[in-house]
Motif scaffolding. Structure first.
Motif, short mmCIF file in Angstrom:
data_model
loop_
_atom_site.label_atom_id
_atom_site.label_comp_id
_atom_site.label_asym_id
_atom_site.label_seq_id
_atom_site.Cartn_x
_atom_site.Cartn_y
_atom_site.Cartn_z
N GLU A 89 0.84 -1.20 0.00
CA GLU A 89 0.00 0.00 0.00
C GLU A 89 0.88 1.25 0.00
OE1 GLU A 89 0.16 -1.52 4.29
OE2 GLU A 89 -0.01 -2.38 2.30
N ASP A 90 0.24 2.41 0.10
CA ASP A 90 0.98 3.67 0.09
C ASP A 90 2.02 3.68 1.19
OD1 ASP A 90 -0.24 4.73 -2.02
OD2 ASP A 90 -1.58 6.06 -0.91
N LEU A 91 3.25 3.99 0.81
CA LEU A 91 4.35 3.88 1.77
C LEU A 91 5.03 5.21 2.00
CD1 LEU A 91 6.08 0.64 0.42
CD2 LEU A 91 4.60 0.84 2.42
N LEU A 92 5.49 5.41 3.23
CA LEU A 92 6.43 6.47 3.54
C LEU A 92 7.80 5.82 3.46
CD1 LEU A 92 4.62 7.56 6.82
CD2 LEU A 92 4.50 8.77 4.63
N THR A 93 8.76 6.49 2.83
CA THR A 93 10.09 5.88 2.74
C THR A 93 11.18 6.92 3.02
OG1 THR A 93 10.47 6.38 0.42
CG2 THR A 93 9.33 4.34 0.88
N THR A 94 12.29 6.44 3.51
CA THR A 94 13.47 7.29 3.65
C THR A 94 14.69 6.39 3.65
OG1 THR A 94 14.37 9.19 4.86
CG2 THR A 94 13.65 7.33 6.19
N GLU A 95 15.86 7.01 3.46
CA GLU A 95 17.10 6.24 3.41
C GLU A 95 17.83 6.37 4.74
OE1 GLU A 95 19.36 5.68 -0.68
OE2 GLU A 95 20.18 7.30 0.50
N ILE A 96 18.31 5.25 5.26
CA ILE A 96 19.07 5.26 6.51
C ILE A 96 20.38 4.52 6.29
CG2 ILE A 96 19.13 4.29 8.86
CD1 ILE A 96 16.16 4.80 9.10
N THR A 97 21.48 5.09 6.76
CA THR A 97 22.75 4.36 6.69
C THR A 97 22.89 3.53 7.95
OG1 THR A 97 23.75 6.14 5.43
CG2 THR A 97 25.27 4.60 6.49
N SER A 98 23.01 2.22 7.78
CA SER A 98 23.10 1.32 8.93
C SER A 98 24.47 1.44 9.60
CB SER A 98 22.87 -0.12 8.47
OG SER A 98 23.38 -1.01 9.44
N TYR A 99 24.44 1.65 10.89
CA TYR A 99 25.69 1.82 11.63
C TYR A 99 26.49 0.52 11.66
CZ TYR A 99 28.98 3.07 15.24
OH TYR A 99 30.14 3.32 15.92
N THR A 100 25.81 -0.57 11.91
CA THR A 100 26.54 -1.83 12.08
C THR A 100 26.86 -2.49 10.73
OG1 THR A 100 24.36 -2.77 12.57
CG2 THR A 100 25.85 -2.46 14.43
N LYS A 101 26.01 -2.24 9.71
CA LYS A 101 26.27 -2.89 8.41
C LYS A 101 26.95 -1.93 7.43
CE LYS A 101 22.69 -6.33 8.92
NZ LYS A 101 21.78 -5.76 9.92
N LYS A 102 27.07 -0.66 7.82
CA LYS A 102 27.76 0.35 7.00
C LYS A 102 27.20 0.45 5.60
CE LYS A 102 30.95 0.79 10.30
NZ LYS A 102 30.59 1.64 11.40
N GLU A 103 25.88 0.28 5.44
CA GLU A 103 25.30 0.43 4.11
C GLU A 103 24.02 1.24 4.17
OE1 GLU A 103 24.75 -3.67 3.01
OE2 GLU A 103 22.89 -3.81 4.12
N LYS A 104 23.73 1.92 3.05
CA LYS A 104 22.51 2.74 2.97
C LYS A 104 21.34 1.85 2.60
CE LYS A 104 23.90 7.38 1.75
NZ LYS A 104 23.84 8.45 0.78
N LYS A 105 20.23 2.07 3.28
CA LYS A 105 19.05 1.25 2.98
C LYS A 105 17.80 2.08 3.03
CE LYS A 105 19.37 -3.55 3.58
NZ LYS A 105 18.86 -4.72 4.19
N GLU A 106 16.89 1.77 2.11
CA GLU A 106 15.57 2.37 2.16
C GLU A 106 14.77 1.67 3.26
OE1 GLU A 106 13.69 5.39 0.15
OE2 GLU A 106 15.38 4.39 -0.80
N VAL A 107 14.05 2.43 4.07
CA VAL A 107 13.16 1.80 5.06
C VAL A 107 11.73 2.28 4.78
CG1 VAL A 107 14.97 1.55 6.80
CG2 VAL A 107 13.50 3.56 6.85
N TYR A 108 10.79 1.48 5.22
CA TYR A 108 9.39 1.69 4.81
C TYR A 108 8.44 1.66 5.98
CZ TYR A 108 11.69 -0.09 0.63
OH TYR A 108 12.55 -0.29 -0.41
N LEU A 109 7.39 2.48 5.86
CA LEU A 109 6.31 2.48 6.84
C LEU A 109 5.02 2.72 6.06
CD1 LEU A 109 7.04 2.84 10.06
CD2 LEU A 109 5.88 4.98 9.76
#
Ligand code: 5GP
Length: 194
Positions: A89-109
């Motif tokens: 369904e309609d999602l809110l998204t933003t990018e977060i850089t993971s501290y422990t995995k050191k990678e940028k990831k899109e997260v969803y709500l």
């Protein structure tokens, strides 16, 4: 929170100089009794803030967030790190850089769980550089809801996250504040000041 500090002293392990491993009670094995006390502490702190929803991020924020949600009697929503077949369904998204995995990831709500009427308490397990907490704030604010506060189980006060959140004007409440992990020793902020 003395009970939490004691568990960190006894069971925490320092990795790579700036990462604290607490997999005996929070990040892998979970101690429900400790989570209940943590939930109670967040609920006590934010009970007058008119909280209507709690937002966290999978996976280690969920346990403390659910306990706080139970006591405040509000729903708990967790941001997802993967889009799944059931998350369409309609999602809110933003990018977060993971501290422990050191990678940028899109997260969803999912948009449907938040509205401009909501007063949101954000909860997470750790605060380091503030990426996760600020990302969750962005998601909440995209929905029009208000971030009423941020509850952190373990803050690494020697890293930049706390200052960033303070500068943005968020109300941050951390249950254990670590001043240093130098020489693999955990020193809490109140001990360092002595
Ligand atoms: P930040 O986004 O503030 O840089 O880092 C917070 C996020 O990274 C938390 O959601 C947590 O999962 C992870 N994290 C950061 N530092 C630590 C740490 O020292 N130990 C553990 N177990 N997780 C950490």
């Amino acid at each position: 929170m003395e009970f939490l500090k004691q568990r960190i002293r006894e069971e925490g392990r320092v990795l790579d100089g700036d990462v604290l491993k607490v997999d005996r009670f929070l990040n892998h094995q979970i101690d429900p009794h400790l989570m209940k006390e943590i939930g109670q502490a967040f609920a006590d702190k934010f009970k007058a803030a008119g909280i209507t929803k709690i937002v966290t991020i999978e996976s280690s924020g969920i346990a403390p967030a659910v306990m706080a949600g139970l006591i405040l009697d509000v729903p708990v929503i967790f941001a997802r790190k993967k889009q799944s077949l059931t998350l369409r369904e309609d999602l809110l998204t933003t990018e977060i850089t993971s501290y422990t995995k050191k990678e940028k990831k899109e997260v969803y709500l999912s948009k449907k769980f938040l509205s401009s009427n909501d007063q949101v308490l954000i909860i997470d397990d750790f605060l380091a550089k503030g990426e996760a907490a600020l990302g969750l704030c962005r998601l909440v604010e995209q929905s029009g809801a208000n971030v009423a506060g941020i509850g952190i189980v373990i803050e690494k006060a020697f890293q930049s996250g706390r200052n960033k959140l303070d500068e943005e004007g968020y109300k941050v409440y951390s249950l254990a504040r670590i001043a240093s992990l130098e020489n693999n020793v955990v020193t809490f902020v109140d001990e360092a000041a002595r």
